[in-house]
Every structure is written in structure tokens, then in C-alpha cells.
Scaffold this motif. Structure first.
Motif, PDB file in Angstrom:
ATOM      1  N   MET A   8       0.854  -1.174   0.000  1.00  0.00           N
ATOM      2  CA  MET A   8       0.000   0.000   0.000  1.00  0.00           C
ATOM      3  C   MET A   8       0.902   1.239   0.000  1.00  0.00           C
ATOM      4  SD  MET A   8      -3.190   0.947   2.500  1.00  0.00           S
ATOM      5  CE  MET A   8      -3.536  -0.750   2.706  1.00  0.00           C
ATOM      6  N   SER A   9       0.490   2.226  -0.764  1.00  0.00           N
ATOM      7  CA  SER A   9       1.328   3.422  -0.903  1.00  0.00           C
ATOM      8  C   SER A   9       1.234   4.315   0.329  1.00  0.00           C
ATOM      9  CB  SER A   9       0.909   4.203  -2.146  1.00  0.00           C
ATOM     10  OG  SER A   9      -0.306   4.879  -1.901  1.00  0.00           O
ATOM     11  N   LEU A  10       2.191   5.197   0.422  1.00  0.00           N
ATOM     12  CA  LEU A  10       2.225   6.152   1.532  1.00  0.00           C
ATOM     13  C   LEU A  10       1.001   7.060   1.505  1.00  0.00           C
ATOM     14  CD1 LEU A  10       3.722   7.399   3.927  1.00  0.00           C
ATOM     15  CD2 LEU A  10       4.944   8.854   2.306  1.00  0.00           C
ATOM     16  N   LEU A  11       0.581   7.444   0.320  1.00  0.00           N
ATOM     17  CA  LEU A  11      -0.578   8.330   0.189  1.00  0.00           C
ATOM     18  C   LEU A  11      -1.851   7.660   0.706  1.00  0.00           C
ATOM     19  CD1 LEU A  11      -1.501  11.093  -0.741  1.00  0.00           C
ATOM     20  CD2 LEU A  11      -1.884  10.132  -3.008  1.00  0.00           C
ATOM     21  N   VAL A  12      -2.044   6.395   0.348  1.00  0.00           N
ATOM     22  CA  VAL A  12      -3.219   5.660   0.834  1.00  0.00           C
ATOM     23  C   VAL A  12      -3.147   5.503   2.349  1.00  0.00           C
ATOM     24  CG1 VAL A  12      -4.461   3.465   0.737  1.00  0.00           C
ATOM     25  CG2 VAL A  12      -3.607   4.495  -1.362  1.00  0.00           C
ATOM     26  N   SER A  13      -1.954   5.264   2.879  1.00  0.00           N
ATOM     27  CA  SER A  13      -1.788   5.171   4.335  1.00  0.00           C
ATOM     28  C   SER A  13      -2.144   6.481   5.022  1.00  0.00           C
ATOM     29  CB  SER A  13      -0.355   4.779   4.682  1.00  0.00           C
ATOM     30  OG  SER A  13      -0.076   3.492   4.214  1.00  0.00           O
ATOM     31  N   CYS A  14      -1.785   7.587   4.404  1.00  0.00           N
ATOM     32  CA  CYS A  14      -2.149   8.902   4.971  1.00  0.00           C
ATOM     33  C   CYS A  14      -3.661   9.093   4.976  1.00  0.00           C
ATOM     34  CB  CYS A  14      -1.473  10.026   4.185  1.00  0.00           C
ATOM     35  SG  CYS A  14       0.291  10.144   4.466  1.00  0.00           S
ATOM     36  N   PHE A  15      -4.330   8.672   3.898  1.00  0.00           N
ATOM     37  CA  PHE A  15      -5.788   8.762   3.856  1.00  0.00           C
ATOM     38  C   PHE A  15      -6.419   7.830   4.891  1.00  0.00           C
ATOM     39  CE2 PHE A  15      -5.291  10.738  -0.378  1.00  0.00           C
ATOM     40  CZ  PHE A  15      -6.154  11.813  -0.208  1.00  0.00           C
ATOM     41  N   GLN A  16      -5.836   6.647   5.090  1.00  0.00           N
ATOM     42  CA  GLN A  16      -6.336   5.728   6.122  1.00  0.00           C
ATOM     43  C   GLN A  16      -6.234   6.366   7.505  1.00  0.00           C
ATOM     44  OE1 GLN A  16      -4.092   2.064   5.640  1.00  0.00           O
ATOM     45  NE2 GLN A  16      -6.013   0.963   5.297  1.00  0.00           N
ATOM     46  N   PHE A  17      -5.077   6.952   7.784  1.00  0.00           N
ATOM     47  CA  PHE A  17      -4.874   7.592   9.075  1.00  0.00           C
ATOM     48  C   PHE A  17      -5.864   8.744   9.270  1.00  0.00           C
ATOM     49  CE2 PHE A  17      -3.004  10.990  11.629  1.00  0.00           C
ATOM     50  CZ  PHE A  17      -2.808  10.323  12.825  1.00  0.00           C
ATOM     51  N   THR A  18      -6.028   9.567   8.232  1.00  0.00           N
ATOM     52  CA  THR A  18      -6.955  10.701   8.311  1.00  0.00           C
ATOM     53  C   THR A  18      -8.380  10.219   8.550  1.00  0.00           C
ATOM     54  OG1 THR A  18      -5.548  12.006   6.846  1.00  0.00           O
ATOM     55  CG2 THR A  18      -7.839  12.723   7.078  1.00  0.00           C
ATOM     56  N   SER A  19      -8.770   9.182   7.830  1.00  0.00           N
ATOM     57  CA  SER A  19     -10.116   8.634   7.990  1.00  0.00           C
ATOM     58  C   SER A  19     -10.328   8.108   9.412  1.00  0.00           C
ATOM     59  CB  SER A  19     -10.341   7.520   6.970  1.00  0.00           C
ATOM     60  OG  SER A  19     -11.593   6.927   7.146  1.00  0.00           O
ATOM     61  N   ALA A  20      -9.364   7.331   9.907  1.00  0.00           N
ATOM     62  CA  ALA A  20      -9.489   6.761  11.251  1.00  0.00           C
ATOM     63  C   ALA A  20      -9.491   7.850  12.319  1.00  0.00           C
ATOM     64  CB  ALA A  20      -8.356   5.764  11.501  1.00  0.00           C
ATOM     65  N   MET A  21      -8.606   8.826  12.191  1.00  0.00           N
ATOM     66  CA  MET A  21      -8.512   9.887  13.195  1.00  0.00           C
ATOM     67  C   MET A  21      -9.778  10.746  13.217  1.00  0.00           C
ATOM     68  SD  MET A  21      -6.814  11.140  15.638  1.00  0.00           S
ATOM     69  CE  MET A  21      -5.221  10.408  15.469  1.00  0.00           C
ATOM     70  N   CYS A  22     -10.239  11.171  12.047  1.00  0.00           N
ATOM     71  CA  CYS A  22     -11.449  12.001  11.996  1.00  0.00           C
ATOM     72  C   CYS A  22     -12.668  11.241  12.504  1.00  0.00           C
ATOM     73  CB  CYS A  22     -11.690  12.492  10.564  1.00  0.00           C
ATOM     74  SG  CYS A  22     -10.518  13.728  10.011  1.00  0.00           S
ATOM     75  N   THR A  23     -12.758   9.958  12.150  1.00  0.00           N
ATOM     76  CA  THR A  23     -13.892   9.151  12.615  1.00  0.00           C
ATOM     77  C   THR A  23     -13.847   8.973  14.127  1.00  0.00           C
ATOM     78  OG1 THR A  23     -13.918   7.998  10.487  1.00  0.00           O
ATOM     79  CG2 THR A  23     -15.112   6.965  12.301  1.00  0.00           C
ATOM     80  N   ALA A  24     -12.662   8.733  14.664  1.00  0.00           N
ATOM     81  CA  ALA A  24     -12.530   8.576  16.121  1.00  0.00           C
ATOM     82  C   ALA A  24     -12.877   9.876  16.844  1.00  0.00           C
ATOM     83  CB  ALA A  24     -11.112   8.139  16.474  1.00  0.00           C
ATOM     84  N   LEU A  25     -12.406  10.995  16.331  1.00  0.00           N
ATOM     85  CA  LEU A  25     -12.717  12.286  16.963  1.00  0.00           C
ATOM     86  C   LEU A  25     -14.211  12.593  16.878  1.00  0.00           C
ATOM     87  CD1 LEU A  25      -9.660  14.397  15.762  1.00  0.00           C
ATOM     88  CD2 LEU A  25     -10.161  13.673  18.111  1.00  0.00           C
ATOM     89  N   PHE A  26     -14.823  12.307  15.727  1.00  0.00           N
ATOM     90  CA  PHE A  26     -16.256  12.529  15.581  1.00  0.00           C
ATOM     91  C   PHE A  26     -17.040  11.642  16.544  1.00  0.00           C
ATOM     92  CE2 PHE A  26     -20.489  11.924  14.088  1.00  0.00           C
ATOM     93  CZ  PHE A  26     -20.876  13.158  13.596  1.00  0.00           C
ATOM     94  N   ALA A  27     -16.685  10.349  16.584  1.00  0.00           N
ATOM     95  CA  ALA A  27     -17.398   9.419  17.464  1.00  0.00           C
ATOM     96  C   ALA A  27     -17.249   9.827  18.929  1.00  0.00           C
ATOM     97  CB  ALA A  27     -16.882   7.997  17.253  1.00  0.00           C
ATOM     98  N   GLY A  28     -16.048  10.261  19.294  1.00  0.00           N
ATOM     99  CA  GLY A  28     -15.838  10.718  20.667  1.00  0.00           C
ATOM    100  C   GLY A  28     -16.658  11.959  20.991  1.00  0.00           C
ATOM    101  N   GLY A  29     -16.684  12.911  20.068  1.00  0.00           N
ATOM    102  CA  GLY A  29     -17.471  14.130  20.283  1.00  0.00           C
ATOM    103  C   GLY A  29     -18.960  13.852  20.350  1.00  0.00           C
ATOM    104  N   ALA A  30     -19.448  13.014  19.437  1.00  0.00           N
ATOM    105  CA  ALA A  30     -20.872  12.670  19.427  1.00  0.00           C
ATOM    106  C   ALA A  30     -21.260  11.927  20.706  1.00  0.00           C
ATOM    107  CB  ALA A  30     -21.205  11.824  18.200  1.00  0.00           C
TER     108      ALA A  30
END
Length: 160
Positions: free
Chosen positions: A1-23
């Protein structure tokens, strides 16, 4: 998997975790604290609106950024768990706009007497405001469940 896809994975996981925590925080701590506070209707609505205005901007941004990042991952890596998680997270946006927003607009624009910003209309008694907040809390539970499901799916996709 490319570095770019890994960055998108990290962004997706982090934003989802922050949203879920806030909600989840709003649903399990913020709104219950307001509902059990013995304030008048005017103060209760002002506190509710302050909480809403504080969280609306960042929650929308997190949902969109996390969801779109997850879609990029699912298209790039062919990951169906990322796709499902992203769809769960993105589904909170139309739910908020079309189901929840009408509830919040009611007290925002129709709470105060037309002649005095200090006097609450008789229809907006403390019981009525608490009832509206309870409805909002039930709706917010849907956002919490969707975002936690999205988080589980996205974290599962990271494991693979």
C-alpha cells in the motif's frame, strides 16, 4: 500500500474517532448535564445553543473529511470495510441536516417574545425546552451509533 493511501487511512481513522468521541460526549455527558441543571428556559436554551454552535463546525468538518478520506481508501485499495465505514460516517451529514436541524431551528428562531428578548414565549416553558432537548438527545444517539459503527469498520480495515 502506498504512503498516500496510508495517509488517507490515518486521516479517515482519526477524523472518525474524533467525531465518534465528540458525538458520544454530547450524548452521554453534555446533554444530560444540561437536562438535569435546574435553570430557567431562557438560560437552558442559551447553554444548549452555545454547545450546538461550538460543536457544529468541527463535527461537520470531521464527518466530511473522515468520510471522504475513507472513500479514497476504499477506491484505491478496494477495501469494502473502509467503504462501509465511510458511508456510515457520511450518513450523519444528511441525517443532521434533514432530521436534526429542524429541531434546533425551532428554539433558535422562535424562542423569544417578539417585543422583548428577555421574555420567553409562554409555549417555551422549561418542560417544553427539556422535551425538545430530549428529542435532540435521541436523534444524537443515532449519530453516536453511526459514528461508532464507522469507527469499528475503519479500524477493522486497518488491521487487514
Amino acid at each position: 500500500m502506498s504512503l498516500l493511501v496510508s495517509c488517507f487511512q490515518f486521516t479517515s481513522a482519526m477524523c472518525t474517532a474524533l467525531f465518534a468521541g465528540g458525538a458520544s460526549y454530547i450524548n452521554f455527558a453534555g446533554l444530560p448535564a444540561l437536562l438535569h441543571n435546574p435553570k430557567g428556559a431562557k438560560q437552558l436554551v442559551e447553554d444548549w445553543m452555545a454547545m450546538y454552535e461550538h460543536s457544529a463546525g468541527y463535527q461537520a468538518s470531521l464527518a466530511l473529511l473522515g468520510g471522504i478520506s475513507g472513500l479514497v481508501v476504499s477506491v484505491s485499495a478496494g477495501d469494502r470495510h473502509s467503504l462501509l465505514g465511510s458511508c456510515c460516517l457520511l450518513s450523519v451529514v444528511p441525517f443532521t441536516l434533514f432530521v436534526m436541524k429542524p429541531v434546533i431551528n425551532q428554539p433558535l428562531f422562535d424562542l423569544y417574545d417578539d417585543f422583548s428578548k428577555d421574555r420567553v414565549k409562554p409555549a417555551y416553558t422549561l418542560a417544553r425546552v427539556r422535551s425538545m432537548m430530549s428529542t435532540w438527545k435521541r436523534f444524537h444517539a443515532v449519530r453516536s451509533v453511526l459514528s461508532l459503527a464507522a469507527l469499528g469498520l475503519i479500524l477493522y480495515s486497518l488491521k487487514q
